[in-house]
Design a protein around this motif. Structure first.
Motif, PDB file in Angstrom:
ATOM      1  N   PRO A 201       0.819  -1.213   0.000  1.00  0.00           N
ATOM      2  CA  PRO A 201       0.000   0.000   0.000  1.00  0.00           C
ATOM      3  C   PRO A 201       0.846   1.252   0.000  1.00  0.00           C
ATOM      4  N   ALA A 202       0.425   2.243  -0.764  1.00  0.00           N
ATOM      5  CA  ALA A 202       1.155   3.504  -0.850  1.00  0.00           C
ATOM      6  C   ALA A 202       0.840   4.365   0.366  1.00  0.00           C
ATOM      7  N   GLY A 203       1.868   4.944   0.930  1.00  0.00           N
ATOM      8  CA  GLY A 203       1.684   5.819   2.083  1.00  0.00           C
ATOM      9  C   GLY A 203       1.486   7.274   1.668  1.00  0.00           C
ATOM     10  N   ARG A 204       1.219   8.117   2.672  1.00  0.00           N
ATOM     11  CA  ARG A 204       1.044   9.542   2.414  1.00  0.00           C
ATOM     12  C   ARG A 204       2.395  10.165   2.094  1.00  0.00           C
ATOM     13  N   PHE A 205       2.367  11.104   1.163  1.00  0.00           N
ATOM     14  CA  PHE A 205       3.603  11.773   0.748  1.00  0.00           C
ATOM     15  C   PHE A 205       3.334  13.264   0.682  1.00  0.00           C
ATOM     16  N   ARG A 206       3.868  14.002   1.643  1.00  0.00           N
ATOM     17  CA  ARG A 206       3.599  15.423   1.715  1.00  0.00           C
ATOM     18  C   ARG A 206       4.394  16.186   0.661  1.00  0.00           C
ATOM     19  N   VAL A 207       3.986  17.455   0.467  1.00  0.00           N
ATOM     20  CA  VAL A 207       4.619  18.269  -0.563  1.00  0.00           C
ATOM     21  C   VAL A 207       6.089  18.486  -0.254  1.00  0.00           C
ATOM     22  N   ARG A 208       6.404  18.745   1.008  1.00  0.00           N
ATOM     23  CA  ARG A 208       7.803  18.978   1.353  1.00  0.00           C
ATOM     24  C   ARG A 208       8.642  17.724   1.143  1.00  0.00           C
TER      25      ARG A 208
ATOM     26  N   PHE B  25      15.221  16.766  -4.679  1.00  0.00           N
ATOM     27  CA  PHE B  25      16.594  17.185  -4.413  1.00  0.00           C
ATOM     28  C   PHE B  25      17.504  15.966  -4.285  1.00  0.00           C
ATOM     29  N   LEU B  26      17.019  14.918  -3.612  1.00  0.00           N
ATOM     30  CA  LEU B  26      17.793  13.683  -3.504  1.00  0.00           C
ATOM     31  C   LEU B  26      18.009  13.054  -4.875  1.00  0.00           C
ATOM     32  N   GLY B  27      16.959  13.036  -5.700  1.00  0.00           N
ATOM     33  CA  GLY B  27      17.110  12.485  -7.043  1.00  0.00           C
ATOM     34  C   GLY B  27      18.105  13.260  -7.881  1.00  0.00           C
ATOM     35  N   LEU B  28      18.084  14.599  -7.759  1.00  0.00           N
ATOM     36  CA  LEU B  28      19.039  15.417  -8.506  1.00  0.00           C
ATOM     37  C   LEU B  28      20.463  15.162  -8.038  1.00  0.00           C
ATOM     38  N   ALA B  29      20.648  15.085  -6.711  1.00  0.00           N
ATOM     39  CA  ALA B  29      21.984  14.799  -6.183  1.00  0.00           C
ATOM     40  C   ALA B  29      22.466  13.414  -6.624  1.00  0.00           C
ATOM     41  N   THR B  30      21.532  12.458  -6.676  1.00  0.00           N
ATOM     42  CA  THR B  30      21.899  11.107  -7.111  1.00  0.00           C
ATOM     43  C   THR B  30      22.319  11.095  -8.573  1.00  0.00           C
ATOM     44  N   LEU B  31      21.573  11.809  -9.411  1.00  0.00           N
ATOM     45  CA  LEU B  31      21.893  11.844 -10.838  1.00  0.00           C
ATOM     46  C   LEU B  31      23.214  12.550 -11.124  1.00  0.00           C
ATOM     47  N   ILE B  32      23.652  13.403 -10.221  1.00  0.00           N
ATOM     48  CA  ILE B  32      24.906  14.125 -10.424  1.00  0.00           C
ATOM     49  C   ILE B  32      26.085  13.394  -9.797  1.00  0.00           C
ATOM     50  N   LEU B  33      25.936  13.002  -8.523  1.00  0.00           N
ATOM     51  CA  LEU B  33      27.070  12.458  -7.780  1.00  0.00           C
ATOM     52  C   LEU B  33      27.373  11.006  -8.123  1.00  0.00           C
ATOM     53  N   MET B  34      26.333  10.189  -8.337  1.00  0.00           N
ATOM     54  CA  MET B  34      26.596   8.771  -8.593  1.00  0.00           C
ATOM     55  C   MET B  34      27.331   8.543  -9.910  1.00  0.00           C
ATOM     56  N   PRO B  35      26.909   9.145 -11.032  1.00  0.00           N
ATOM     57  CA  PRO B  35      27.717   8.975 -12.240  1.00  0.00           C
ATOM     58  C   PRO B  35      29.137   9.519 -12.083  1.00  0.00           C
ATOM     59  N   MET B  36      29.287  10.623 -11.328  1.00  0.00           N
ATOM     60  CA  MET B  36      30.618  11.170 -11.083  1.00  0.00           C
ATOM     61  C   MET B  36      31.483  10.176 -10.320  1.00  0.00           C
TER      62      MET B  36
ATOM     63  N   LEU C 280      24.670   9.122  -0.003  1.00  0.00           N
ATOM     64  CA  LEU C 280      23.358   9.204  -0.644  1.00  0.00           C
ATOM     65  C   LEU C 280      22.473   8.032  -0.224  1.00  0.00           C
ATOM     66  N   LEU C 281      23.051   6.846  -0.100  1.00  0.00           N
ATOM     67  CA  LEU C 281      22.275   5.692   0.355  1.00  0.00           C
ATOM     68  C   LEU C 281      21.777   5.900   1.784  1.00  0.00           C
ATOM     69  N   ILE C 282      22.624   6.463   2.629  1.00  0.00           N
ATOM     70  CA  ILE C 282      22.224   6.712   4.016  1.00  0.00           C
ATOM     71  C   ILE C 282      21.122   7.762   4.064  1.00  0.00           C
ATOM     72  N   TRP C 283      21.266   8.812   3.297  1.00  0.00           N
ATOM     73  CA  TRP C 283      20.237   9.852   3.235  1.00  0.00           C
ATOM     74  C   TRP C 283      18.899   9.252   2.781  1.00  0.00           C
ATOM     75  N   ALA C 284      18.942   8.473   1.715  1.00  0.00           N
ATOM     76  CA  ALA C 284      17.710   7.876   1.188  1.00  0.00           C
ATOM     77  C   ALA C 284      17.074   6.930   2.200  1.00  0.00           C
ATOM     78  N   ALA C 285      17.895   6.154   2.914  1.00  0.00           N
ATOM     79  CA  ALA C 285      17.347   5.220   3.900  1.00  0.00           C
ATOM     80  C   ALA C 285      16.738   5.949   5.088  1.00  0.00           C
ATOM     81  N   LEU C 286      17.392   7.019   5.547  1.00  0.00           N
ATOM     82  CA  LEU C 286      16.892   7.752   6.701  1.00  0.00           C
ATOM     83  C   LEU C 286      15.582   8.464   6.404  1.00  0.00           C
TER      84      LEU C 286
END
Length: 339
Positions: free
Chosen positions: A184-191, A198-209, A224-230
């Motif tokens: 089941p999908a949970g609630r996802f607020r605007v913030r 922002f995490l996706g943008l950082a991932t697309l920049i830093l991971m290929p680098m 980035l993995l720690i940020w995403a998990a937290l």
């Protein structure tokens, strides 16, 4: 009554056949995608990440054992797309089917929950569904190559390790993501959307680098993995880990970036170490965070119930009985409650 039972059995059989067919299609598609990043170790083609094992384990956990024919059919189609099927194909198909079934049985016996809201679920998936069950497919597959004299006995262990890690990475990277997306999908607020962007943008920049750089900067992936998990638990961490592993696999296949000037065995060892570290970090850390949040929600609910009881007591009203067994709230013989 017999006609009704026949109709129900027919519907059940038809539903199982359609589900098995869908699993076979997904298995075959995942296999073709996995073969895009294949490597050659000691003259044998292996895949650092074999997504079909994750698809098979997730399908068994979500639907049940009745879809095992779809796993066998998908495995046969993948093999048939690479070479002409022969008598040895039966052994490979059986091992590719038995390994996910064994993972399913081990996880079921361990009380595995599909939401993976506990650390024990993550550990069970790693050690039982991944490391343990995939020994079957790796041993059967490489042993078959040795029996056919396609592989020398001295080359058994390097190829076996690459095969085993590839199957295990499919379970650890693909299965959790499919299980979470199917829930089941949970609630996802605007913030949260802003932070996710922002995490996706950082991932697309830093991971290929990190992966493309010849300076071996793969360690940049782990913050980035720690940020995403937290912040986003399994969905965020597993997506990041899968993206990083796919990038690293294609760079290793071309021998560029962090895998420049390395031999085939060194490339495979470095890639396996990175993929395994990324998968374990993402999976186990996300499981710990999810379990802690569930515990915090339970404590918050208990505090709210206790506050309601105290409000009733302060107002001189009878407090509502707390939830619990009927026997604990029943008065003992004699008509009086124990103090």
């Amino acid at each position: 009554m017999a006609d009704v039972l026949d109709i129900r059995q027919f519907r059940s059989s038809t539903q199982a056949a359609l589900m098995s067919l869908a699993v076979a299609v997904c298995y075959y598609a995942a296999g073709r995608l996995g073969l895009l990043g294949r490597l050659v170790v000691e003259g044998v083609v292996v895949t650092p990440i074999w997504p079909p094992t994750g698809v098979a384990v997730a399908a068994l956990l979500l639907v049940g054992v009745r879809v095992w024919p779809g796993i066998a059919l998908g495995s046969f189609l993948v093999i048939a797309s690479l070479t002409t099927p022969g008598p040895t194909t039966v052994v490979t198909v059986v091992s590719n089917t038995v390994a996910p079934l064994c993972a399913f049985l081990l996880l079921s016996r361990a009380g595995f929950r599909l939401d993976m809201a506990r650390l024990r679920d993550g550990l069970a998936l790693v050690f039982l569904g991944g490391f343990g069950a995939m020994l079957i497919s790796a041993t059967a597959g490489v042993g078959l190559q040795v029996a056919k004299s396609s592989l020398d006995k001295s080359e058994f262990w390097p190829v076996w390790l690459a095969w085993w890690v590839g199957d295990t990475m499919g379970v650890l990277l693909v299965a959790p993501l499919l299980l979470v997306l199917a829930g089941p999908a949970g609630r996802f607020r605007v913030r949260r959307w802003k932070e996710a962007a922002f995490l996706g943008l950082a991932t697309l920049i830093l991971m290929p680098m990190a992966v493309h750089s010849p300076m071996s900067m793969l360690f940049l992936v782990f913050p980035l993995l720690i940020w995403a998990a937290l912040r986003f638990q399994l969905v965020g961490s597993m997506l990041c880990a899968l993206f990083a592993s796919v990038l690293a696999t294609f760079e290793a296949n071309s021998g560029r970036g962090a895998f420049l000037h390395l031999s085939d065995v060194e490339i495979m060892a470095k890639l396996q170490a990175f993929n395994g570290s990324a998968a374990l970090t993402a999976l186990l850390l996300a499981a710990v965070i999810t379990e802690q949040r569930a515990t915090r929600r339970s404590v918050r609910r208990a505090c709210q119930e206790l506050a309601e009881v105290l409000e009733h007591l302060a107002a001189g009203e009878p407090s509502p009985d707390p939830p619990g067994p009927v026997e604990s709230r029943a008065a003992p013989p004699g008509g009086h409650r124990n103090p």
